[in-house]
Scaffold this active site. Structure first.
Site, PDB file in Angstrom:
ATOM      1  N   THR A 171       0.853  -1.195   0.000  1.00 24.94           N
ATOM      2  CA  THR A 171       0.000   0.000   0.000  1.00 24.94           C
ATOM      3  C   THR A 171       0.889   1.245   0.000  1.00 24.94           C
ATOM      4  OG1 THR A 171      -0.085  -0.079   2.425  1.00 24.94           O
ATOM      5  CG2 THR A 171      -1.948  -1.061   1.285  1.00 24.94           C
TER       6      THR A 171
ATOM      7  N   LEU B  25       8.043   0.501   5.600  1.00 24.37           N
ATOM      8  CA  LEU B  25       7.130  -0.067   6.603  1.00 24.37           C
ATOM      9  C   LEU B  25       6.461   1.036   7.409  1.00 24.37           C
ATOM     10  CD1 LEU B  25       8.926  -3.057   8.381  1.00 24.37           C
ATOM     11  CD2 LEU B  25       7.337  -3.101   6.471  1.00 24.37           C
TER      12      LEU B  25
ATOM     13  N   TYR C  74       4.158  15.647  15.512  1.00 23.36           N
ATOM     14  CA  TYR C  74       4.871  14.826  14.532  1.00 23.36           C
ATOM     15  C   TYR C  74       6.391  14.937  14.712  1.00 23.36           C
ATOM     16  CZ  TYR C  74       5.747  11.765  10.744  1.00 23.36           C
ATOM     17  OH  TYR C  74       6.168  10.669  10.045  1.00 23.36           O
TER      18      TYR C  74
ATOM     19  N   LEU D  57       0.366  12.612   2.772  1.00 24.65           N
ATOM     20  CA  LEU D  57      -0.684  12.052   1.916  1.00 24.65           C
ATOM     21  C   LEU D  57      -1.609  11.180   2.729  1.00 24.65           C
ATOM     22  CD1 LEU D  57       1.320  11.090  -1.247  1.00 24.65           C
ATOM     23  CD2 LEU D  57      -0.605  12.651  -1.133  1.00 24.65           C
TER      24      LEU D  57
HETATM   25  P1  NAI Z   1       1.033   2.298   4.549  1.00 21.36           P
HETATM   26  O1  NAI Z   1       0.272   2.018   5.789  1.00 21.36           O
HETATM   27  O2  NAI Z   1       0.262   2.609   3.315  1.00 21.36           O
HETATM   28  O3  NAI Z   1       2.015   1.066   4.178  1.00 21.36           O
HETATM   29  C1  NAI Z   1       2.663   0.314   5.139  1.00 21.36           C
HETATM   30  C2  NAI Z   1       3.243  -0.953   4.528  1.00 21.36           C
HETATM   31  O4  NAI Z   1       3.954  -1.654   5.548  1.00 21.36           O
HETATM   32  C3  NAI Z   1       2.200  -1.954   3.983  1.00 21.36           C
HETATM   33  O5  NAI Z   1       2.713  -2.575   2.825  1.00 21.36           O
HETATM   34  C4  NAI Z   1       2.089  -2.985   5.109  1.00 21.36           C
HETATM   35  O6  NAI Z   1       1.665  -4.277   4.685  1.00 21.36           O
HETATM   36  C5  NAI Z   1       3.524  -3.010   5.560  1.00 21.36           C
HETATM   37  N1  NAI Z   1       3.710  -3.520   6.925  1.00 21.36           N
HETATM   38  C6  NAI Z   1       3.269  -3.008   8.107  1.00 21.36           C
HETATM   39  N2  NAI Z   1       3.699  -3.774   9.128  1.00 21.36           N
HETATM   40  C7  NAI Z   1       4.434  -4.775   8.600  1.00 21.36           C
HETATM   41  C8  NAI Z   1       5.143  -5.868   9.128  1.00 21.36           C
HETATM   42  N3  NAI Z   1       5.225  -6.096  10.427  1.00 21.36           N
HETATM   43  N4  NAI Z   1       5.754  -6.712   8.255  1.00 21.36           N
HETATM   44  C9  NAI Z   1       5.689  -6.528   6.913  1.00 21.36           C
HETATM   45  N5  NAI Z   1       5.052  -5.488   6.358  1.00 21.36           N
HETATM   46  C10 NAI Z   1       4.425  -4.627   7.187  1.00 21.36           C
HETATM   47  O7  NAI Z   1       2.032   3.465   4.940  1.00 21.36           O
HETATM   48  P2  NAI Z   1       2.727   4.665   4.153  1.00 21.36           P
HETATM   49  O8  NAI Z   1       2.026   5.920   4.528  1.00 21.36           O
HETATM   50  O9  NAI Z   1       2.959   4.346   2.725  1.00 21.36           O
HETATM   51  O10 NAI Z   1       4.108   4.716   4.930  1.00 21.36           O
HETATM   52  C11 NAI Z   1       5.315   4.153   4.458  1.00 21.36           C
HETATM   53  C12 NAI Z   1       6.471   4.999   4.954  1.00 21.36           C
HETATM   54  O11 NAI Z   1       6.348   6.322   4.402  1.00 21.36           O
HETATM   55  C13 NAI Z   1       6.486   5.181   6.487  1.00 21.36           C
HETATM   56  O12 NAI Z   1       7.815   5.175   6.924  1.00 21.36           O
HETATM   57  C14 NAI Z   1       5.888   6.566   6.671  1.00 21.36           C
HETATM   58  O13 NAI Z   1       6.292   7.186   7.866  1.00 21.36           O
HETATM   59  C15 NAI Z   1       6.468   7.267   5.447  1.00 21.36           C
HETATM   60  N6  NAI Z   1       5.797   8.517   5.068  1.00 21.36           N
HETATM   61  C16 NAI Z   1       4.419   8.595   4.998  1.00 21.36           C
HETATM   62  C17 NAI Z   1       3.815   9.803   4.694  1.00 21.36           C
HETATM   63  C18 NAI Z   1       2.323   9.934   4.616  1.00 21.36           C
HETATM   64  O14 NAI Z   1       1.818  11.053   4.613  1.00 21.36           O
HETATM   65  N7  NAI Z   1       1.585   8.873   4.504  1.00 21.36           N
HETATM   66  C19 NAI Z   1       4.607  11.011   4.404  1.00 21.36           C
HETATM   67  C20 NAI Z   1       6.031  10.787   4.403  1.00 21.36           C
HETATM   68  C21 NAI Z   1       6.594   9.585   4.767  1.00 21.36           C
END
Ligand code: NAI
Length: 396
Positions: free
Chosen positions: A50, A138, A234, A272
């Protein structure tokens, strides 16, 4: 079965396989429309199902013809109960990749564990040999430490004093004041243990030890900074400490990859709507104002646009990768521009339940939230039966 969204706070209990497939297809179409990237050929994405991780997998495969292995933690469906969106996204991704003759295999399980690391190493050995890009994306609320067995829980709290600010319930549009008590006890250490860089370094260590990283391999993890408005909860809160740790880990990994001429980077991405970010108080209100402004200016991006720009304009230009004074790649540059931030600061003062529909993009927020779970896509008939029992083909 007919699958409808069933919302509970900041999660949705159901997801739609056809809608998730549409989501993946839309992202693939976008990447193809932007033309080829002279990028990586063998890619491991940890957190691949995701958000930014999924976008990274799609960009690698369909922008750069890469073979991809995706690791994620998702729920498969059972009869009468849909799987999680990341499950359906990954099923759709593998199908589309196979249609184009691209290698794509997935591992579903806890990436923090030794078992899943071992399975991944074995798969790389058997199928790909060496990896040239590792994306670490992650986002998890918990981590069972593979050495101590301790379960760490991350918290999203300010440090030192109570933080009070506005927030919005994005389902109802009601803007209210929220107070978040400061963290206590081991909250900081626990949050760093879950969302800091230790596990990223562990992945790179084992990959290197088994000689599974190609010469010049790159690894990238994702971080966030954001404006002063959200700083207390944050960047200067518990999650910010974890991001500080993640960013420091990039330097340690780069050192450890010297013999391979490899490099580790943190990319700071834009705020996002994802499953991870909708759980953070105050952020939904900030995002709805941000979306409105960035859409008006024609500079709005989703995960796929962000990652396409990361690969095309930063990582694989053939020139040195541009970073800020802390060594970070910045693709939050448009969000953090003075012009955008000045506008947000003004709108923030004006934000009330009555004003928000006019000054913010709550509709866009809601649409993105629905989309995360495969709902609200054009071209999907939500009134006909959908087969919930969709499998990810490489997972037996
Ligand atoms: P998301 O929730 O969409 O994706 C998380 C992913 O991690 C998924 O594929 C899920 O299956 C996987 N996951 C979670 N726990 C797991 C585990 N124990 N083992 C294997 N896979 C696992 O999150 P998102 O938002 O894409 O976040 C990804 C990174 O981007 C994070 O480090 C977040 O802090 C960073 N980020 C997010 C922003 C936002 O606004 N959403 C902005 C900037 C950075």
């Amino acid at each position: 079965m007919i699958i409808e969204p069933r919302m509970r706070g900041f999660i949705c209990l159901t997801s739609h396989p056809k809608g998730c497939e549409q989501n993946v297809k839309n992202q693939i179409k976008y990447i193809k429309s932007k033309g080829p990237i002279n990028g990586p050929k063998k890619v491991l994405v940890i957190g691949a199902s995701t958000g930014f991780g999924m976008a990274s997998r799609i960009t690698s495969a369909f922008g750069s013809d890469a073979a991809t292995i995706g690791v994620f933690f998702e729920k498969p469906p059972v009869q009468g109960r849909p799987g999680s969106p990341g499950w359906y996204n990954s099923a759709a991704f593998e199908n589309e990749a196979k249609k184009e003759g691209l290698y794509a295999k997935s591992i579903n399980g806890d990436a923090f564990s030794n078992e899943i690391k071992k399975q991944t190493l074995d798969l790389i050995k058997a199928d790909l040999g060496q990896i040239d890009l590792v994306i670490y994306s992650l986002a998890s609320p918990v981590r069972v430490h593979p050495v101590t067995g301790v379960m760490h829980r991350s918290v999203l709290k300010p440090i030192g004093s109570t933080y009070t600010n506005k927030t919005v319930d994005f389902h109802t549009g009601i803007v209210s004041e929220i107070s978040i008590e400061p963290c206590q006890g081991d909250d900081i250490e626990n949050t760093v243990a879950v969302m800091g860089g230790e596990d990223w370094a562990m992945w790179i260590d084992v990959l290197k030890a088994e000689n599974l990283l190609a010469k010049g391999a790159t690894t990238v993890a994702y971080s966030y900074i954001g404006p002063s408005l959200t700083e207390a909860v944050y960047r200067k809160g518990t999650i910010g400490r974890a991001k500080d740790h993640l960013e420091a880990t990039a330097f340690a990994i780069t050192d450890s990859l010297k013999s391979l001429e490899g490099k580790a980077f943190v990319s700071v991405n834009k705020a996002l709507v994802t499953q991870a970010s909708s759980a953070i108080p105050v952020i939904p209100l900030y995002i709805s104002l941000l979306y409105k402004i960035m859409k008006e200016e024609g500079i709005h991006e989703g995960c796929i646009e962000q990652i396409q720009r990361l690969f095309y304009d930063r990582l694989y230009t053939g020139e040195e990768i541009p970073t800020d004074d802390k060594g970070r790649i910045r693709i939050d540059d448009w969000e953090m521009s003075a012009e955008v931030q000045e506008k947000i600061a003004i709108l923030w003062e004006e934000a009330t339940s009555e004003a928000l529909p006019e000054i913010g993009d709550l509709q866009g927020y809601k649409q993105d939230f629905l989309n995360l779970f495969g709902f609200g896509f054009e071209g999907v008939d939500y009134l006909t039966d959908a087969n919930e029992m969709v499998g990810v083909s490489s997972i037996i």
